[in-house]
Design an enzyme around this catalytic site. Structure first.
Site, mmCIF file in Angstrom:
data_model
loop_
_atom_site.group_PDB
_atom_site.id
_atom_site.type_symbol
_atom_site.label_atom_id
_atom_site.label_comp_id
_atom_site.label_asym_id
_atom_site.label_seq_id
_atom_site.Cartn_x
_atom_site.Cartn_y
_atom_site.Cartn_z
ATOM 1 N N HIS A 116 0.830 -1.202 0.000
ATOM 2 C CA HIS A 116 0.000 0.000 0.000
ATOM 3 C C HIS A 116 0.867 1.256 0.000
ATOM 4 O O HIS A 116 0.510 2.271 -0.605
ATOM 5 C CB HIS A 116 -0.927 0.002 1.225
ATOM 6 C CG HIS A 116 -1.971 -1.063 1.181
ATOM 7 N ND1 HIS A 116 -3.308 -0.787 1.024
ATOM 8 C CD2 HIS A 116 -1.874 -2.413 1.254
ATOM 9 C CE1 HIS A 116 -3.992 -1.917 1.009
ATOM 10 N NE2 HIS A 116 -3.136 -2.918 1.153
ATOM 11 N N ASP A 146 -5.537 5.973 2.224
ATOM 12 C CA ASP A 146 -5.831 4.621 1.773
ATOM 13 C C ASP A 146 -7.277 4.296 2.110
ATOM 14 O O ASP A 146 -7.739 4.526 3.229
ATOM 15 C CB ASP A 146 -4.889 3.645 2.486
ATOM 16 C CG ASP A 146 -4.850 2.270 1.843
ATOM 17 O OD1 ASP A 146 -5.930 1.676 1.645
ATOM 18 O OD2 ASP A 146 -3.744 1.798 1.547
#
Length: 462
Positions: free
Chosen positions: A21, A117
């Site tokens: 990520h 995110d």
């Protein structure tokens, strides 16, 4: 790409605390910096101590700041369970993120927007509290995210009651081709909640950014764009592997493991002239059981192809006895604990990638023109593998038996199909096509570059 300047616009980039990520969101931040937008990457306190970070000095305008997940000494490994970690992250994360925003404001670096995110949906609440632009960043494919949206909104009921699943913008899927959190509903209470809750408050966001490029997932992006303001901003690879605009951007700049580049590259460079190599890697999370490890090992050996296989140190004991000795004597293969995946996939001798089909790995293979043998393990990987074979046409799935194990004969057959088979020729042609389209998407005027420019314009006008 014409550089733009702004003294006010400042984006706080907040990835979920995992390598897969951080990398794409860091690359996005580098693009923003090139466009003249100040960017700050927020990682956990533990990651600031443990990550091997080697950002080029030219990228120093990307500031690194920290927030807390509640486990500052050990991160995820310190928690008693997945559920305990996520609960702590959801409590400590928002609180310390607010403190960080106040700190940046106090030192004269006020934040304009939070690109968070999508796993960290509380990023929106923090952004709204401070009156900031709120932008979730989705690091998985648009297809996978559309499936999760339908589950979150009750449009796809779990557990699945049918053997096939129909979702707008997607091909008809077998139940087993949906993410594991969907087709194997129940065993992952912590992660499934994290995944499915991405869409719990997304309607309040100002923008949705997807780590894909439009040409790759046109139908599903078009469908999602009916619901939200969507921007495709991928592929988020270092620039020197794509448009070469950011001359010092050759790698992601962060690693969980200590980089050991020379071992893999020296071995590749010393392969006999004309030798074709199979690269095998299953990411930083996937763990093969001993039986699967043995089957994969002897399948690689039986393919008679040169191969470079990444096996993490904590997985090496699962290798069959005498395997390392045999491949060393024949000089057929090399097993390493870490490799520079981008450099390996870009190497002229690498023609096949045996992969778990994590989305980052798939995007890297597509962007670098490498055909794949897909061996998905869990989460979004079954859906990615479906697309690799049936939609993008750049690989073949190595199917497991009734015990869930891909046998050595199947591994060997799939590798040979990619390397020398008739279908493999078409896969390689398609891989070259996607390589071209990936570069075009991020080049000046490409679909992703236009979306980044539009996002930058919104920041400058806010």
């Amino acid at each position: 790409m014409e550089q733009k300047t702004s003294k006010q616009a400042h984006v706080l980039v907040l990835p979920y605390p995992a390598q897969g990520h951080i990398n794409p969101m860091l690359e996005f931040a580098k693009r923003l910096v090139f466009k003249g937008i100040k960017s700050t990457l927020a990682i956990t306190i533990f990651q600031s101590k443990s990550l091997h970070m080697h950002l080029d000095p030219e990228s120093s305008s990307i500031a690194i700041e920290t927030f807390s997940d509640g486990y500052d000494e050990g991160g995820y490994a310190q928690a008693e369970s997945t559920e305990a970690y996520l609960e702590s992250l959801n409590v400590a994360g928002p609180k310390t993120l607010e403190e960080l925003i106040k700190k940046l404001d106090d030192i004269g670096q006020p934040v304009s927007a939070i690109v968070y995110d999508a796993f960290l949906n509380w990023g929106l609440d923090v952004a709204k509290k401070f009156g900031l632009i709120s932008v979730p960043f989705f690091t998985q494919s648009a297809a996978v995210n559309n499936i999760y949206y339908h589950v979150n909104r009750g449009l796809l009921q779990l557990p699945l009651s049918e053997t096939q699943v129909s979702i707008p913008g997607l091909p008809l899927l077998e139940a087993s081709e949906t993410p594991s959190f969907v087709h194997d509903y129940g065993p992952y209470p912590g992660f499934s909640g994290l995944i499915l809750n991405q869409f719990s408050n997304v309607d309040q966001a100002d923008w949705l950014l997807l780590d894909t490029f439009y040409e790759l997932e046109e139908k599903v992006v078009d469908w999602m764009a009916k619901l939200w303001k969507i921007g495709t901003v991928g592929p988020t690879l270092p620039s020197m592997h794509l448009d070469k605009t950011l001359e010092d951007d050759r790698d992601y700049g962060t690693n969980i493991f200590e980089p050991k580049t020379s071992v893999s590259m020296n071995w590749l460079n010393n392969r006999p002239s004309g030798a074709s190599v199979v690269y095998v890697a299953f990411g930083s999370w996937a763990s093969l059981n001993p039986e699967q490890m043995e089957e994969l090992a002897w399948g690689l050996e039986g393919s008679n192809c040169h191969f470079l296989w990444v096996v993490r140190e904590n997985e090496e004991t699962k290798l069959p006895s005498k395997f390392l000795e045999e491949i060393s004597e024949s000089d057929q293969g090399l097993v390493v604990s870490w490799s520079p995946q981008l450099e390996v996939l870009a190497h002229e001798s690498v023609e096949c990638f045996v992969t778990h089909c994590g989305f980052n790995s798939v995007i890297e293979a597509l962007s670098l023109g490498v055909a794949m043998v897909a061996m998905p393990q869990w989460t979004d990987q079954p859906t990615n593998a479906k697309y690799v074979e049936d939609v993008w046409g750049t690989g073949i799935r190595a199917l497991p038996d009734e015990k869930g194990v891909v046998r050595r004969e199947i591994v060997e057959k799939c590798i040979k199909e990619v390397m020398v088979g008739e279908k493999g020729k078409k896969m390689k042609e398609n891989a070259k096509k996607w390589k071209r389209l990936a570069k075009e998407a991020i080049n000046e005027g490409g679909s992703s570059d236009k979306n980044i420019d539009e996002f930058v314009a919104k920041l400058l006008c806010s």
